[in-house]
Design a protein around this motif. Structure first.
Motif, PDB file in Angstrom:
ATOM      1  N   LYS A   2       0.937  -1.184  -0.143  1.00  0.00           N
ATOM      2  CA  LYS A   2      -0.141   0.043  -0.010  1.00  0.00           C
ATOM      3  C   LYS A   2       1.021   1.187  -0.033  1.00  0.00           C
ATOM      4  O   LYS A   2       0.620   2.244  -0.626  1.00  0.00           O
ATOM      5  N   ARG A   3       1.999   1.079   0.713  1.00  0.00           N
ATOM      6  CA  ARG A   3       2.827   2.367   0.687  1.00  0.00           C
ATOM      7  C   ARG A   3       3.521   2.687  -0.487  1.00  0.00           C
ATOM      8  O   ARG A   3       3.748   3.622  -0.873  1.00  0.00           O
ATOM      9  N   LYS A   4       3.875   1.516  -1.186  1.00  0.00           N
ATOM     10  CA  LYS A   4       4.412   1.669  -2.764  1.00  0.00           C
ATOM     11  C   LYS A   4       3.429   2.153  -3.596  1.00  0.00           C
ATOM     12  O   LYS A   4       3.831   3.171  -4.396  1.00  0.00           O
ATOM     13  N   THR A   5       2.018   2.074  -3.536  1.00  0.00           N
ATOM     14  CA  THR A   5       1.094   2.157  -4.271  1.00  0.00           C
ATOM     15  C   THR A   5       0.932   3.940  -3.962  1.00  0.00           C
ATOM     16  O   THR A   5       0.639   4.482  -5.036  1.00  0.00           O
ATOM     17  N   SER A   6       0.712   4.077  -2.730  1.00  0.00           N
ATOM     18  CA  SER A   6       0.549   5.603  -2.573  1.00  0.00           C
ATOM     19  C   SER A   6       1.561   6.293  -2.856  1.00  0.00           C
ATOM     20  O   SER A   6       1.413   7.511  -3.225  1.00  0.00           O
ATOM     21  N   GLN A   7       2.947   5.853  -2.885  1.00  0.00           N
ATOM     22  CA  GLN A   7       4.190   6.828  -3.375  1.00  0.00           C
ATOM     23  C   GLN A   7       4.096   7.099  -4.721  1.00  0.00           C
ATOM     24  O   GLN A   7       4.265   8.027  -5.326  1.00  0.00           O
ATOM     25  N   ARG A   8       3.559   5.935  -5.435  1.00  0.00           N
ATOM     26  CA  ARG A   8       3.287   5.957  -7.050  1.00  0.00           C
ATOM     27  C   ARG A   8       2.492   7.136  -7.225  1.00  0.00           C
ATOM     28  O   ARG A   8       2.502   7.899  -8.355  1.00  0.00           O
ATOM     29  N   LEU A   9       1.236   7.049  -6.530  1.00  0.00           N
ATOM     30  CA  LEU A   9       0.106   7.853  -6.871  1.00  0.00           C
ATOM     31  C   LEU A   9       0.481   9.210  -6.504  1.00  0.00           C
ATOM     32  O   LEU A   9       0.246  10.450  -7.338  1.00  0.00           O
ATOM     33  N   LEU A  10       1.289   9.498  -5.447  1.00  0.00           N
ATOM     34  CA  LEU A  10       2.080  10.884  -5.254  1.00  0.00           C
ATOM     35  C   LEU A  10       3.032  11.316  -6.293  1.00  0.00           C
ATOM     36  O   LEU A  10       2.576  12.666  -6.644  1.00  0.00           O
ATOM     37  N   ASN A  11       3.784  10.490  -6.762  1.00  0.00           N
ATOM     38  CA  ASN A  11       4.664  10.776  -7.664  1.00  0.00           C
ATOM     39  C   ASN A  11       3.796  11.220  -8.955  1.00  0.00           C
ATOM     40  O   ASN A  11       4.462  12.136  -9.806  1.00  0.00           O
ATOM     41  N   LEU A  12       2.763  10.449  -9.420  1.00  0.00           N
ATOM     42  CA  LEU A  12       2.013  10.882 -10.526  1.00  0.00           C
ATOM     43  C   LEU A  12       1.241  12.216 -10.358  1.00  0.00           C
ATOM     44  O   LEU A  12       1.199  13.206 -11.533  1.00  0.00           O
ATOM     45  N   LEU A  13       0.957  12.396  -9.186  1.00  0.00           N
ATOM     46  CA  LEU A  13       0.217  13.760  -9.023  1.00  0.00           C
ATOM     47  C   LEU A  13       1.106  15.040  -9.118  1.00  0.00           C
ATOM     48  O   LEU A  13       0.853  16.048  -9.436  1.00  0.00           O
ATOM     49  N   VAL A  14       2.571  14.826  -8.522  1.00  0.00           N
ATOM     50  CA  VAL A  14       3.369  15.583  -8.493  1.00  0.00           C
ATOM     51  C   VAL A  14       3.975  15.931 -10.175  1.00  0.00           C
ATOM     52  O   VAL A  14       3.843  17.386 -10.516  1.00  0.00           O
ATOM     53  N   TRP A  15       3.945  14.854 -10.897  1.00  0.00           N
ATOM     54  CA  TRP A  15       4.183  15.256 -12.199  1.00  0.00           C
ATOM     55  C   TRP A  15       3.088  15.869 -13.180  1.00  0.00           C
ATOM     56  O   TRP A  15       3.058  16.598 -13.948  1.00  0.00           O
ATOM     57  N   ALA A  16       1.871  15.348 -12.657  1.00  0.00           N
ATOM     58  CA  ALA A  16       0.699  16.282 -13.140  1.00  0.00           C
ATOM     59  C   ALA A  16       0.526  17.385 -13.094  1.00  0.00           C
ATOM     60  O   ALA A  16       0.331  18.468 -14.050  1.00  0.00           O
ATOM     61  N   ILE A  17       1.056  17.927 -11.729  1.00  0.00           N
ATOM     62  CA  ILE A  17       0.994  19.275 -11.261  1.00  0.00           C
ATOM     63  C   ILE A  17       2.029  20.176 -12.061  1.00  0.00           C
ATOM     64  O   ILE A  17       1.844  21.244 -12.550  1.00  0.00           O
ATOM     65  N   VAL A  18       3.177  19.400 -12.287  1.00  0.00           N
ATOM     66  CA  VAL A  18       4.270  20.070 -12.848  1.00  0.00           C
ATOM     67  C   VAL A  18       4.078  20.411 -14.381  1.00  0.00           C
ATOM     68  O   VAL A  18       4.424  21.208 -14.944  1.00  0.00           O
ATOM     69  N   ALA A  19       3.487  19.163 -14.829  1.00  0.00           N
ATOM     70  CA  ALA A  19       2.868  19.292 -16.354  1.00  0.00           C
ATOM     71  C   ALA A  19       1.960  20.443 -16.643  1.00  0.00           C
ATOM     72  O   ALA A  19       1.969  21.214 -17.297  1.00  0.00           O
ATOM     73  N   LEU A  20       1.127  20.508 -15.629  1.00  0.00           N
ATOM     74  CA  LEU A  20       0.191  21.525 -15.579  1.00  0.00           C
ATOM     75  C   LEU A  20       0.511  22.869 -15.629  1.00  0.00           C
ATOM     76  O   LEU A  20       0.204  23.898 -16.300  1.00  0.00           O
ATOM     77  N   THR A  21       1.484  23.085 -14.564  1.00  0.00           N
ATOM     78  CA  THR A  21       2.379  24.526 -14.427  1.00  0.00           C
ATOM     79  C   THR A  21       3.281  24.680 -15.677  1.00  0.00           C
ATOM     80  O   THR A  21       3.354  25.972 -16.027  1.00  0.00           O
ATOM     81  N   LEU A  22       3.699  23.695 -16.309  1.00  0.00           N
ATOM     82  CA  LEU A  22       4.594  24.192 -17.467  1.00  0.00           C
ATOM     83  C   LEU A  22       3.971  24.019 -18.763  1.00  0.00           C
ATOM     84  O   LEU A  22       4.440  24.659 -19.969  1.00  0.00           O
ATOM     85  N   SER A  23       2.722  23.684 -18.956  1.00  0.00           N
ATOM     86  CA  SER A  23       1.907  23.764 -20.160  1.00  0.00           C
ATOM     87  C   SER A  23       1.704  25.264 -20.619  1.00  0.00           C
ATOM     88  O   SER A  23       2.100  25.305 -21.932  1.00  0.00           O
ATOM     89  N   PRO A  24       1.727  26.188 -19.952  1.00  0.00           N
ATOM     90  CA  PRO A  24       1.540  27.619 -20.527  1.00  0.00           C
ATOM     91  C   PRO A  24       2.978  28.067 -21.216  1.00  0.00           C
ATOM     92  O   PRO A  24       3.062  28.655 -22.249  1.00  0.00           O
TER      93      PRO A  24
END
Length: 280
Positions: A2-24
């Motif tokens: 469960k800890r690995k799954t949550s860590q992966r989801l957190l990493n995906l969330l971070v990368w999604a935020i980074v992509a959204l921020t850099l899109s403009p």
């Protein structure tokens, strides 16, 4: 598991935020290399895309953008210098000396940051006109903009630097004074070197704020000899057509000094933020 799954989801969330921020930013770079007609019609996604590097050459011909870059570097550079020096002296006084009105003054400094700068426009504009009438030019001058930006950004700099100076042990200065240093000597030889990360972080913060300011630079200047980059970007908006492709190219160029400043001071910026967050 469960800890690995949550860590992966957190990493995906971070990368999604980074992509959204850099899109403009990605859109800005892409549009700066696109054809004018494609940008105007919104037909930016096509298989036959070829970079139009000529946009970066034409932007200098269409508008004297080099002059705006020079003006911004001069105004923002001197603003950063003066604001950092004044903020360092004031913040050190608030952090080290106990005098009547110390706390109210600190609160007043921080309170100024919640007041919109737009409220100061009319009295400031009238003040500048009166000073001009008195024979001291303030409108359309470097020193007029530097004075304004220094007054605008020094209060925030004071509040930020005060947090850095508070974290420095008093014993270091007291030991230097016992060894023969004056209070000013202890400040210059002991406090300033130790607080260098905080000072550089504050200076970078002021430079970025001054570089992005557009309202006062637009209203208080009417000559290209003084106008800054944000004002120069508006010149690509003509009466009959707006050259969005050239505007995007100019925007990419204008970001370069900001990126250079940030990456050059990144290590100090992170250290300064961490040091200032320890104790207030």
């Amino acid at each position: 598991m469960k800890r690995k799954t949550s860590q992966r989801l957190l990493n995906l969330l971070v990368w999604a935020i980074v992509a959204l921020t850099l899109s403009p930013v990605a859109f800005m770079v892409y549009a700066s290399l696109s054809d004018y007609n494609d940008v105007v019609t919104g037909n930016l996604v096509n298989a036959s895309f070829t970079p139009h590097w000529s946009n970066y050459r034409e932007m200098w011909v269409n508008v004297d953008f080099l002059a705006f870059l020079r003006n911004s570097l001069v105004i923002c550079g001197f603003t950063t210098l003066f604001s950092t020096i004044l903020a360092a002296l004031a913040a050190y006084s608030l952090a080290r000396f106990r005098f009547r009105g110390n706390h109210p003054f600190s609160v007043a400094v921080s309170t100024t940051q919640v007041i919109p700068g737009m409220l100061f426009f009319l009295p400031l504009y009238m003040l500048y006109i009166q000073i001009d009438d008195a024979g001291i030019p303030m409108m359309n001058t470097y020193h007029g903009m530097i004075f304004l930006y220094t007054a605008m950004f020094t209060p925030a700099s004071i509040w930020i630097m005060r947090g850095f100076f508070v974290t420095i042990p008093r014993e270091l200065e007291e030991a230097a004074i016992i060894d023969g240093c004056s209070r000013l000597g202890a400040f210059v030889r002991i406090v300033l070197p130790i607080s260098a990360p905080g000072i550089i972080a504050t200076a970078s913060f002021v430079f970025l704020l001054a570089w992005d300011e557009v309202f006062f630079a637009w209203v208080l200047t009417s000559s290209t000899d003084v106008q800054t980059v944000p004002v120069g970007l508006r010149l690509y908006m003509g009466q009959h057509a707006t050259r969005y492709d050239l505007m995007m190219a100019a925007a990419v160029v204008s970001v370069i000094p900001v990126l250079v400043t940030f990456f050059a001071s990144q290590r100090w910026f992170i250290k300064g933020l961490a040091a200032g967050a320890v104790k207030g």
